[in-house]
Write an enzyme that holds these catalytic residues in place. Structure first.
Site, PDB file in Angstrom:
ATOM      1  N   THR A 155      18.046 -18.668  51.173  1.00 44.36           N
ATOM      2  CA  THR A 155      18.508 -19.971  51.675  1.00 44.36           C
ATOM      3  C   THR A 155      17.481 -20.702  52.532  1.00 44.36           C
ATOM      4  OG1 THR A 155      19.368 -18.885  53.652  1.00 44.36           O
ATOM      5  CG2 THR A 155      20.900 -19.156  51.798  1.00 44.36           C
ATOM      6  N   GLY A 156      16.494 -19.991  53.029  1.00 41.37           N
ATOM      7  CA  GLY A 156      15.557 -20.551  54.012  1.00 41.37           C
ATOM      8  C   GLY A 156      16.033 -20.353  55.440  1.00 41.37           C
ATOM      9  N   HIS A 188       9.036 -36.405  62.608  1.00 36.77           N
ATOM     10  CA  HIS A 188       9.737 -36.404  63.891  1.00 36.77           C
ATOM     11  C   HIS A 188       9.584 -35.100  64.674  1.00 36.77           C
ATOM     12  CE1 HIS A 188      12.772 -39.905  63.032  1.00 36.77           C
ATOM     13  NE2 HIS A 188      11.537 -40.196  62.643  1.00 36.77           N
ATOM     14  N   ASN A 189       9.497 -33.971  63.970  1.00 31.12           N
ATOM     15  CA  ASN A 189       9.553 -32.667  64.653  1.00 31.12           C
ATOM     16  C   ASN A 189       8.247 -31.901  64.616  1.00 31.12           C
ATOM     17  OD1 ASN A 189      12.378 -32.777  62.710  1.00 31.12           O
ATOM     18  ND2 ASN A 189      12.596 -32.954  64.914  1.00 31.12           N
ATOM     19  N   ARG A 198      17.450 -19.735  46.248  1.00 29.89           N
ATOM     20  CA  ARG A 198      18.734 -19.705  45.537  1.00 29.89           C
ATOM     21  C   ARG A 198      19.388 -21.083  45.487  1.00 29.89           C
ATOM     22  NH1 ARG A 198      20.451 -13.971  48.338  1.00 29.89           N
ATOM     23  NH2 ARG A 198      19.385 -12.632  46.827  1.00 29.89           N
ATOM     24  N   HIS A 252       8.422 -39.126  69.667  1.00 24.32           N
ATOM     25  CA  HIS A 252       8.680 -37.803  69.082  1.00 24.32           C
ATOM     26  C   HIS A 252       7.824 -36.727  69.749  1.00 24.32           C
ATOM     27  CE1 HIS A 252      11.088 -39.898  66.199  1.00 24.32           C
ATOM     28  NE2 HIS A 252      10.060 -40.644  65.846  1.00 24.32           N
ATOM     29  N   ARG A 275       9.576 -35.510  72.777  1.00 20.79           N
ATOM     30  CA  ARG A 275      10.703 -34.622  72.442  1.00 20.79           C
ATOM     31  C   ARG A 275      10.217 -33.236  72.017  1.00 20.79           C
ATOM     32  NH1 ARG A 275      13.236 -39.832  69.346  1.00 20.79           N
ATOM     33  NH2 ARG A 275      13.915 -40.880  71.255  1.00 20.79           N
TER      34      ARG A 275
HETATM   35  C1  RB5 Z   1      18.891 -11.832  50.959  1.00 15.22           C
HETATM   36  O1  RB5 Z   1      19.974 -11.452  50.179  1.00 15.22           O
HETATM   37  C2  RB5 Z   1      19.213 -13.083  51.764  1.00 15.22           C
HETATM   38  O2  RB5 Z   1      20.101 -12.787  52.783  1.00 15.22           O
HETATM   39  C3  RB5 Z   1      17.953 -13.710  52.309  1.00 15.22           C
HETATM   40  O3  RB5 Z   1      17.094 -14.009  51.268  1.00 15.22           O
HETATM   41  C4  RB5 Z   1      18.093 -15.021  53.075  1.00 15.22           C
HETATM   42  O4  RB5 Z   1      18.826 -15.946  52.320  1.00 15.22           O
HETATM   43  C5  RB5 Z   1      18.546 -14.932  54.460  1.00 15.22           C
HETATM   44  O5  RB5 Z   1      18.610 -15.935  55.177  1.00 15.22           O
END
Ligand code: RB5
Length: 161
Positions: free
Chosen positions: A74-75, A105-106, A116, A140, A143
């Site tokens: 997800t990052g 800005h950051n 994913r 900025h 900040r």
């Molecule tokens: C791994 O399954 C998953 O948790 C990892 O890649 C990440 O998304 C965590 O933030």
């Protein structure tokens, strides 16, 4: 070459979920003239994202790389971990708008991507935008300096006269 020519050393890291996208982004970066420091992971075998976020964040904090790119599912975990290090401003971005704002800005110095959630072509567009966009400074900068003040307040024996 576009506006990131002077930002040539990019630290890369990924967990198993981000491995394939990290490899794709690495190839794109090299193709576009950047040097990369690849901290892994180097296979789709399950690993723990903080191990890679920590190495990339250390590298950027120590100015061994100008910027970092982290990829997990997800990052989110990558950004959470990287932001524990003083001087790191990691942004999890899912589109080019957030990527541009995180720079303008950051002054984000690490980009975190979610493999994913983000298709390869979109990830390349996000990365390209993020590398090209300069920090706007001005209000900025004030900040961002307040973020650094919070870090210094928590580390009284370090970074103070
Ligand atoms: C791994 O399954 C998953 O948790 C990892 O890649 C990440 O998304 C965590 O933030």
């Amino acid at each position: 070459m576009y506006g990131v020519a002077r930002m040539s050393v990019i630290a890369l890291g990924a967990d198993h979920a981000g491995f394939t996208l990290k490899e794709d982004l690495k190839a794109w970066l090299i193709e576009h003239g950047h040097q990369v420091i690849d901290f892994g992971t180097h296979s789709p075998e399950s690993v723990d994202y903080p191990d890679y976020a920590g190495q990339v964040a250390e590298s950027v904090a120590a100015a061994k790389a100008e910027r970092g790119v982290l990829v997990c599912g997800t990052g989110i975990g990558m950004a959470m971990t990287a932001n524990k290090l003083p001087g790191i401003r990691a942004a999890a971005c899912g589109d080019t708008f957030t990527a541009r704002m995180s720079r303008e800005h950051n002054d984000a110095n690490i980009l975190a991507l979610g493999a994913r959630l983000t298709a390869r072509e979109t990830a390349v567009e996000i990365l390209k935008t993020w590398l090209e966009t300069e920090f706007a400074g001005g209000r900025h900068a004030r900040r961002v300096e307040k973020i650094a003040e919070l870090e210094r307040a928590r580390r009284p024996r370090e970074g103070r006269e």
